[in-house]
Scaffold this motif. Structure first.
Motif, short mmCIF file in Angstrom:
data_model
loop_
_atom_site.label_atom_id
_atom_site.label_comp_id
_atom_site.label_asym_id
_atom_site.label_seq_id
_atom_site.Cartn_x
_atom_site.Cartn_y
_atom_site.Cartn_z
N LYS A 99 0.85 -1.20 0.00
CA LYS A 99 0.00 0.00 0.00
C LYS A 99 0.88 1.24 0.00
CE LYS A 99 -3.28 2.99 0.93
NZ LYS A 99 -4.17 3.39 -0.18
N TYR A 100 0.57 2.16 -0.89
CA TYR A 100 1.30 3.44 -0.95
C TYR A 100 0.35 4.60 -0.72
CZ TYR A 100 5.16 0.98 -3.32
OH TYR A 100 6.20 0.14 -3.63
N PHE A 101 0.85 5.66 -0.09
CA PHE A 101 0.21 6.97 -0.17
C PHE A 101 1.16 7.82 -1.00
CE2 PHE A 101 -1.92 5.78 3.96
CZ PHE A 101 -3.22 5.86 3.48
N GLY A 102 0.89 8.00 -2.27
CA GLY A 102 1.85 8.69 -3.14
C GLY A 102 3.15 7.91 -3.17
N ASP A 103 4.24 8.58 -2.79
CA ASP A 103 5.54 7.91 -2.78
C ASP A 103 5.80 7.13 -1.49
OD1 ASP A 103 6.17 8.92 -5.25
OD2 ASP A 103 7.22 10.68 -4.46
N LEU A 104 4.93 7.34 -0.53
CA LEU A 104 5.16 6.73 0.79
C LEU A 104 4.67 5.28 0.79
CD1 LEU A 104 6.10 7.41 3.73
CD2 LEU A 104 3.70 7.94 4.22
N HIS A 105 5.60 4.37 1.01
CA HIS A 105 5.28 2.94 1.03
C HIS A 105 4.81 2.58 2.45
CE1 HIS A 105 6.76 -1.26 -0.53
NE2 HIS A 105 5.47 -1.22 -0.30
N VAL A 106 3.51 2.46 2.64
CA VAL A 106 2.97 2.37 4.00
C VAL A 106 2.80 0.94 4.49
CG1 VAL A 106 1.33 3.45 5.56
CG2 VAL A 106 1.52 4.30 3.25
N LEU A 107 2.41 0.04 3.57
CA LEU A 107 2.36 -1.38 3.94
C LEU A 107 3.29 -2.12 3.00
CD1 LEU A 107 -1.51 -1.92 4.50
CD2 LEU A 107 0.26 -1.42 6.22
N LYS A 108 4.28 -2.78 3.59
CA LYS A 108 5.33 -3.39 2.79
C LYS A 108 5.25 -4.91 2.88
CE LYS A 108 8.39 0.50 3.79
NZ LYS A 108 9.47 0.95 4.71
N GLY B 285 2.88 -1.37 17.68
CA GLY B 285 4.02 -0.77 16.98
C GLY B 285 3.97 0.73 17.07
N PRO B 286 5.09 1.38 16.72
CA PRO B 286 5.17 2.82 16.87
C PRO B 286 4.17 3.58 16.01
CG PRO B 286 7.24 1.92 16.00
CD PRO B 286 6.33 0.77 16.23
N SER B 287 3.92 4.80 16.40
CA SER B 287 3.05 5.68 15.64
C SER B 287 3.60 5.84 14.22
CB SER B 287 3.01 7.04 16.36
OG SER B 287 2.24 7.93 15.63
N GLY B 288 2.71 5.77 13.25
CA GLY B 288 3.13 5.93 11.86
C GLY B 288 3.61 4.66 11.20
N GLU C 112 7.52 0.65 10.53
CA GLU C 112 7.77 1.15 9.17
C GLU C 112 7.10 0.31 8.08
OE1 GLU C 112 11.99 1.41 9.67
OE2 GLU C 112 11.47 2.63 11.41
N GLY C 113 5.86 -0.02 8.31
CA GLY C 113 5.08 -0.68 7.27
C GLY C 113 5.27 -2.17 7.14
N GLN C 114 6.10 -2.73 8.02
CA GLN C 114 6.33 -4.18 7.95
C GLN C 114 5.91 -4.86 9.24
OE1 GLN C 114 10.62 -3.64 7.00
NE2 GLN C 114 10.26 -5.33 5.59
#
Ligand code: ADP
Ligand code: MG
Length: 263
Positions: free
Chosen positions: A32-41, A57-60, A234-236
Protein backbone atom coordinates in the motif's frame (compact mmCIF):
# COMPACT_ATOMS: atom_id res chain seq x y z
CA UNK A 1 -19.82 8.64 35.23
CA UNK A 2 -20.02 4.86 35.35
CA UNK A 3 -21.11 3.26 38.58
CA UNK A 4 -21.76 -0.42 39.09
CA UNK A 5 -25.24 -0.14 37.57
CA UNK A 6 -23.67 1.09 34.35
CA UNK A 7 -20.71 -1.26 34.27
CA UNK A 8 -20.50 -4.15 31.85
CA UNK A 9 -22.84 -6.94 32.90
CA UNK A 10 -21.54 -9.86 30.99
CA UNK A 11 -21.76 -13.58 31.20
CA UNK A 12 -18.99 -15.23 33.20
CA UNK A 13 -15.87 -16.01 31.26
CA UNK A 14 -15.83 -19.19 29.26
CA UNK A 15 -13.94 -21.92 31.12
CA UNK A 16 -11.50 -22.71 28.36
CA UNK A 17 -10.04 -20.47 25.68
CA UNK A 18 -11.62 -20.77 22.27
CA UNK A 19 -9.93 -23.02 19.77
CA UNK A 20 -8.64 -21.15 16.75
CA UNK A 21 -10.36 -22.26 13.55
CA UNK A 22 -9.52 -22.06 9.86
CA UNK A 23 -8.14 -18.83 8.36
CA UNK A 24 -10.81 -16.11 8.26
CA UNK A 25 -8.85 -12.97 7.38
CA UNK A 26 -5.88 -13.57 5.10
CA UNK A 27 -3.53 -10.90 3.80
CA UNK A 28 -1.06 -12.01 1.16
CA UNK A 29 1.84 -9.87 -0.11
CA UNK A 30 -0.09 -6.65 0.54
CA UNK A 31 1.51 -3.41 -0.69
CA UNK A 32 0.00 0.00 0.00
CA UNK A 33 1.30 3.44 -0.95
CA UNK A 34 0.21 6.97 -0.17
CA UNK A 35 1.85 8.69 -3.14
CA UNK A 36 5.54 7.91 -2.78
CA UNK A 37 5.16 6.73 0.79
CA UNK A 38 5.28 2.94 1.03
CA UNK A 39 2.97 2.37 4.00
CA UNK A 40 2.36 -1.38 3.94
CA UNK A 41 5.33 -3.39 2.79
CA UNK A 42 4.63 -6.93 1.77
CA UNK A 43 2.24 -7.73 4.60
CA UNK A 44 1.37 -11.39 5.15
CA UNK A 45 -1.01 -12.13 7.98
CA UNK A 46 -3.53 -14.87 8.59
CA UNK A 47 -6.11 -14.62 11.36
CA UNK A 48 -8.06 -17.75 12.21
CA UNK A 49 -11.72 -17.93 13.17
CA UNK A 50 -11.97 -17.18 16.88
CA UNK A 51 -8.46 -15.82 17.02
CA UNK A 52 -7.44 -12.54 18.65
CA UNK A 53 -4.42 -10.83 17.13
CA UNK A 54 -3.00 -7.73 18.76
CA UNK A 55 -1.14 -5.36 16.43
CA UNK A 56 1.38 -3.19 18.19
CA UNK A 57 4.02 -0.77 16.98
CA UNK A 58 5.17 2.82 16.87
CA UNK A 59 3.05 5.68 15.64
CA UNK A 60 3.13 5.93 11.86
CA UNK A 61 4.05 2.28 11.34
CA UNK A 62 0.89 1.57 9.33
CA UNK A 63 -1.41 -0.05 11.91
CA UNK A 64 -4.45 2.08 11.09
CA UNK A 65 -3.83 1.72 7.37
CA UNK A 66 -3.73 -2.04 7.85
CA UNK A 67 -7.14 -2.00 9.57
CA UNK A 68 -8.59 0.41 7.03
CA UNK A 69 -7.35 -1.77 4.18
CA UNK A 70 -8.99 -4.85 5.67
CA UNK A 71 -12.26 -2.93 5.87
CA UNK A 72 -11.70 -1.53 2.37
CA UNK A 73 -11.69 2.05 3.61
CA UNK A 74 -8.34 2.14 1.77
CA UNK A 75 -7.44 0.44 -1.48
CA UNK A 76 -4.24 -1.57 -1.77
CA UNK A 77 -1.82 -1.44 -4.70
CA UNK A 78 -1.13 -5.16 -4.88
CA UNK A 79 -1.50 -8.40 -3.03
CA UNK A 80 -4.78 -9.76 -1.77
CA UNK A 81 -7.02 -9.62 1.26
CA UNK A 82 -9.69 -12.26 1.70
CA UNK A 83 -12.44 -12.49 4.31
CA UNK A 84 -13.71 -16.02 4.80
CA UNK A 85 -12.18 -16.99 1.47
CA UNK A 86 -13.77 -14.12 -0.46
CA UNK A 87 -11.44 -11.48 -1.95
CA UNK A 88 -12.22 -7.88 -1.06
CA UNK A 89 -14.60 -6.50 -3.67
CA UNK A 90 -13.97 -2.99 -4.92
CA UNK A 91 -17.46 -1.52 -4.97
CA UNK A 92 -21.20 -1.87 -4.99
CA UNK A 93 -23.39 -4.32 -3.12
CA UNK A 94 -20.59 -6.78 -2.56
CA UNK A 95 -18.56 -4.11 -0.82
CA UNK A 96 -21.48 -3.15 1.42
CA UNK A 97 -21.85 -6.82 2.35
CA UNK A 98 -18.14 -7.12 3.09
CA UNK A 99 -18.20 -3.98 5.21
CA UNK A 100 -21.03 -5.38 7.27
CA UNK A 101 -19.07 -8.61 7.80
CA UNK A 102 -16.13 -6.63 9.14
CA UNK A 103 -16.95 -4.55 12.19
CA UNK A 104 -14.77 -1.64 13.11
CA UNK A 105 -14.30 0.23 16.36
CA UNK A 106 -12.27 3.43 16.17
CA UNK A 107 -10.32 5.48 18.66
CA UNK A 108 -12.86 8.29 18.30
CA UNK A 109 -16.10 6.45 18.88
CA UNK A 110 -17.74 7.89 15.74
CA UNK A 111 -21.28 7.56 17.04
CA UNK A 112 -24.03 9.52 15.28
CA UNK A 113 -24.44 12.56 17.53
CA UNK A 114 -28.06 13.24 16.61
CA UNK A 115 -29.30 9.70 17.08
CA UNK A 116 -30.06 8.01 20.38
CA UNK A 117 -27.83 5.27 21.71
CA UNK A 118 -30.37 2.64 20.66
CA UNK A 119 -30.75 4.19 17.19
CA UNK A 120 -26.98 4.13 16.79
CA UNK A 121 -27.07 0.38 17.32
CA UNK A 122 -30.15 -0.39 15.20
CA UNK A 123 -29.42 1.80 12.18
CA UNK A 124 -27.10 -0.68 10.43
CA UNK A 125 -29.27 -3.75 11.02
CA UNK A 126 -32.35 -1.89 9.68
CA UNK A 127 -30.68 -0.21 6.68
CA UNK A 128 -28.09 -2.80 5.67
CA UNK A 129 -29.34 -6.08 7.11
CA UNK A 130 -32.99 -5.15 6.34
CA UNK A 131 -34.22 -6.18 9.78
CA UNK A 132 -37.59 -5.01 11.06
CA UNK A 133 -37.57 -2.24 13.63
CA UNK A 134 -39.00 -4.32 16.47
CA UNK A 135 -36.48 -7.10 15.94
CA UNK A 136 -33.61 -4.61 15.61
CA UNK A 137 -34.70 -2.82 18.79
CA UNK A 138 -34.91 -6.03 20.75
CA UNK A 139 -31.48 -7.19 19.66
CA UNK A 140 -30.12 -3.67 20.14
CA UNK A 141 -31.30 -3.63 23.75
CA UNK A 142 -29.80 -7.07 24.37
CA UNK A 143 -26.46 -5.86 23.07
CA UNK A 144 -26.59 -2.60 25.04
CA UNK A 145 -27.31 -4.62 28.18
CA UNK A 146 -24.47 -6.95 27.33
CA UNK A 147 -21.98 -4.08 27.23
CA UNK A 148 -23.52 -2.47 30.31
CA UNK A 149 -25.26 0.58 28.85
CA UNK A 150 -28.86 -0.64 28.51
CA UNK A 151 -30.07 2.07 30.90
CA UNK A 152 -28.65 4.73 28.54
CA UNK A 153 -30.57 3.59 25.43
CA UNK A 154 -32.71 6.72 25.01
CA UNK A 155 -29.88 9.19 25.63
CA UNK A 156 -27.64 10.85 23.03
CA UNK A 157 -23.92 10.12 22.72
CA UNK A 158 -22.80 13.42 24.28
CA UNK A 159 -24.68 12.51 27.47
CA UNK A 160 -22.49 9.44 27.99
CA UNK A 161 -18.93 9.12 29.25
CA UNK A 162 -16.21 8.17 26.79
CA UNK A 163 -16.08 4.63 28.16
CA UNK A 164 -19.83 4.25 27.75
CA UNK A 165 -19.71 5.65 24.22
CA UNK A 166 -16.99 3.21 23.25
CA UNK A 167 -19.05 0.33 24.64
CA UNK A 168 -21.97 1.55 22.51
CA UNK A 169 -19.63 1.53 19.50
CA UNK A 170 -18.80 -2.10 20.29
CA UNK A 171 -22.51 -2.96 20.59
CA UNK A 172 -23.09 -1.23 17.25
CA UNK A 173 -20.41 -3.35 15.62
CA UNK A 174 -21.86 -6.52 17.16
CA UNK A 175 -25.36 -5.66 15.93
CA UNK A 176 -24.25 -6.41 12.38
CA UNK A 177 -23.21 -9.96 13.31
CA UNK A 178 -19.74 -9.39 11.89
CA UNK A 179 -17.34 -12.22 11.17
CA UNK A 180 -14.46 -10.19 12.55
CA UNK A 181 -14.14 -6.92 14.46
CA UNK A 182 -11.21 -4.57 13.95
CA UNK A 183 -10.35 -2.32 16.88
CA UNK A 184 -8.06 0.62 16.16
CA UNK A 185 -6.69 1.93 19.47
CA UNK A 186 -10.12 1.67 21.11
CA UNK A 187 -8.96 2.96 24.49
CA UNK A 188 -6.45 5.62 23.42
CA UNK A 189 -8.92 8.51 23.63
CA UNK A 190 -10.31 7.46 27.03
CA UNK A 191 -9.57 8.82 30.46
CA UNK A 192 -7.53 6.23 32.35
CA UNK A 193 -10.35 5.24 34.70
CA UNK A 194 -12.52 4.25 31.73
CA UNK A 195 -10.03 2.05 29.94
CA UNK A 196 -10.79 -1.12 31.88
CA UNK A 197 -14.55 -1.00 31.37
CA UNK A 198 -13.92 -1.12 27.62
CA UNK A 199 -11.14 -3.71 27.80
CA UNK A 200 -13.36 -5.92 29.97
CA UNK A 201 -16.01 -5.97 27.24
CA UNK A 202 -13.35 -6.82 24.66
CA UNK A 203 -11.95 -9.60 26.82
CA UNK A 204 -15.43 -11.09 27.14
CA UNK A 205 -15.90 -10.95 23.38
CA UNK A 206 -12.61 -12.72 22.89
CA UNK A 207 -13.59 -15.42 25.37
CA UNK A 208 -16.89 -15.86 23.56
CA UNK A 209 -15.04 -16.65 20.35
CA UNK A 210 -15.18 -13.39 18.38
CA UNK A 211 -12.43 -13.04 15.82
CA UNK A 212 -10.63 -9.79 16.58
CA UNK A 213 -7.77 -7.74 15.25
CA UNK A 214 -6.87 -5.20 17.89
CA UNK A 215 -4.43 -2.32 17.55
CA UNK A 216 -3.51 -1.47 21.11
CA UNK A 217 -0.60 -0.92 23.43
CA UNK A 218 -2.54 -2.34 26.37
CA UNK A 219 -0.25 -5.13 27.41
CA UNK A 220 -2.73 -6.46 29.98
CA UNK A 221 -5.30 -6.99 27.26
CA UNK A 222 -2.76 -8.65 25.00
CA UNK A 223 -1.64 -11.00 27.75
CA UNK A 224 -5.18 -11.87 28.78
CA UNK A 225 -6.94 -12.13 25.45
CA UNK A 226 -4.53 -12.32 22.52
CA UNK A 227 -3.49 -15.51 20.81
CA UNK A 228 -0.76 -13.64 19.01
CA UNK A 229 0.98 -10.30 18.85
CA UNK A 230 2.08 -8.82 15.51
CA UNK A 231 4.71 -6.11 15.86
CA UNK A 232 4.72 -3.52 13.08
CA UNK A 233 7.40 -0.97 12.29
CA UNK A 234 7.77 1.15 9.17
CA UNK A 235 5.08 -0.68 7.27
CA UNK A 236 6.33 -4.18 7.95
CA UNK A 237 5.33 -6.92 10.33
CA UNK A 238 8.70 -7.53 11.93
CA UNK A 239 7.66 -10.10 14.46
CA UNK A 240 4.73 -12.39 15.27
CA UNK A 241 4.80 -14.05 18.64
CA UNK A 242 2.91 -15.38 21.59
CA UNK A 243 2.09 -12.35 23.84
CA UNK A 244 4.05 -13.60 26.83
CA UNK A 245 7.09 -14.25 24.71
CA UNK A 246 6.78 -10.94 22.87
CA UNK A 247 6.58 -8.84 26.02
CA UNK A 248 9.25 -10.67 27.96
CA UNK A 249 11.67 -11.59 25.22
CA UNK A 250 11.04 -9.96 21.83
CA UNK A 251 13.27 -11.31 19.12
CA UNK A 252 13.98 -8.11 17.17
CA UNK A 253 16.00 -5.12 18.36
CA UNK A 254 13.29 -2.84 16.97
CA UNK A 255 10.65 -4.43 19.20
CA UNK A 256 12.96 -4.32 22.24
CA UNK A 257 13.53 -0.63 21.64
CA UNK A 258 9.81 0.02 21.23
CA UNK A 259 8.87 -1.90 24.38
CA UNK A 260 11.51 -0.06 26.40
CA UNK A 261 9.71 3.17 25.51
CA UNK A 262 6.14 2.14 26.26
CA UNK A 263 6.59 -0.10 29.31
P1 ADP B 1 -0.30 4.12 12.67
O1 ADP B 1 -1.74 3.82 12.76
O2 ADP B 1 0.59 2.95 12.92
O3 ADP B 1 0.10 5.29 13.51
P2 ADP B 1 -0.96 4.98 9.99
O4 ADP B 1 -1.45 3.77 9.28
O5 ADP B 1 -1.96 5.95 10.47
O6 ADP B 1 0.02 4.54 11.16
O7 ADP B 1 0.01 5.77 9.04
C1 ADP B 1 1.10 5.14 8.36
C2 ADP B 1 1.80 6.19 7.52
O8 ADP B 1 0.94 6.60 6.46
C3 ADP B 1 2.20 7.45 8.26
O9 ADP B 1 3.43 7.89 7.74
C4 ADP B 1 1.08 8.39 7.93
O10 ADP B 1 1.53 9.73 8.01
C5 ADP B 1 0.74 7.99 6.52
N1 ADP B 1 -0.66 8.23 6.16
C6 ADP B 1 -1.74 7.73 6.81
N2 ADP B 1 -2.88 8.09 6.20
C7 ADP B 1 -2.51 8.84 5.12
C8 ADP B 1 -3.23 9.50 4.07
N3 ADP B 1 -4.57 9.44 4.00
N4 ADP B 1 -2.52 10.18 3.16
C9 ADP B 1 -1.17 10.23 3.21
N5 ADP B 1 -0.43 9.62 4.15
C10 ADP B 1 -1.08 8.92 5.10
MG1 MG C 1 -3.21 4.58 14.01
Amino acid sequence: ASGSADGPQLAPAAPASVAVGEPLVVLTDVQKYFGDLHVLKDINLSVGRGEVVVVIGPSGSGKSTLCRSINRLETIESGSITIDGVPLPSEGKELAKLRSDVGMVFQQFNLFAHKTILENVTLGPIKVRKKGKAEANQRGMELLDRVGVGSQAQKYPAQLSGGQQQRVAIARALAMDPKVILFDEPTSALDPEMINEVLDVMIQLAEQGMTMIVVTHEMGFARTAANRVAFMAEGQILEEADPEQFFTNPSTARAKDFLSKIL
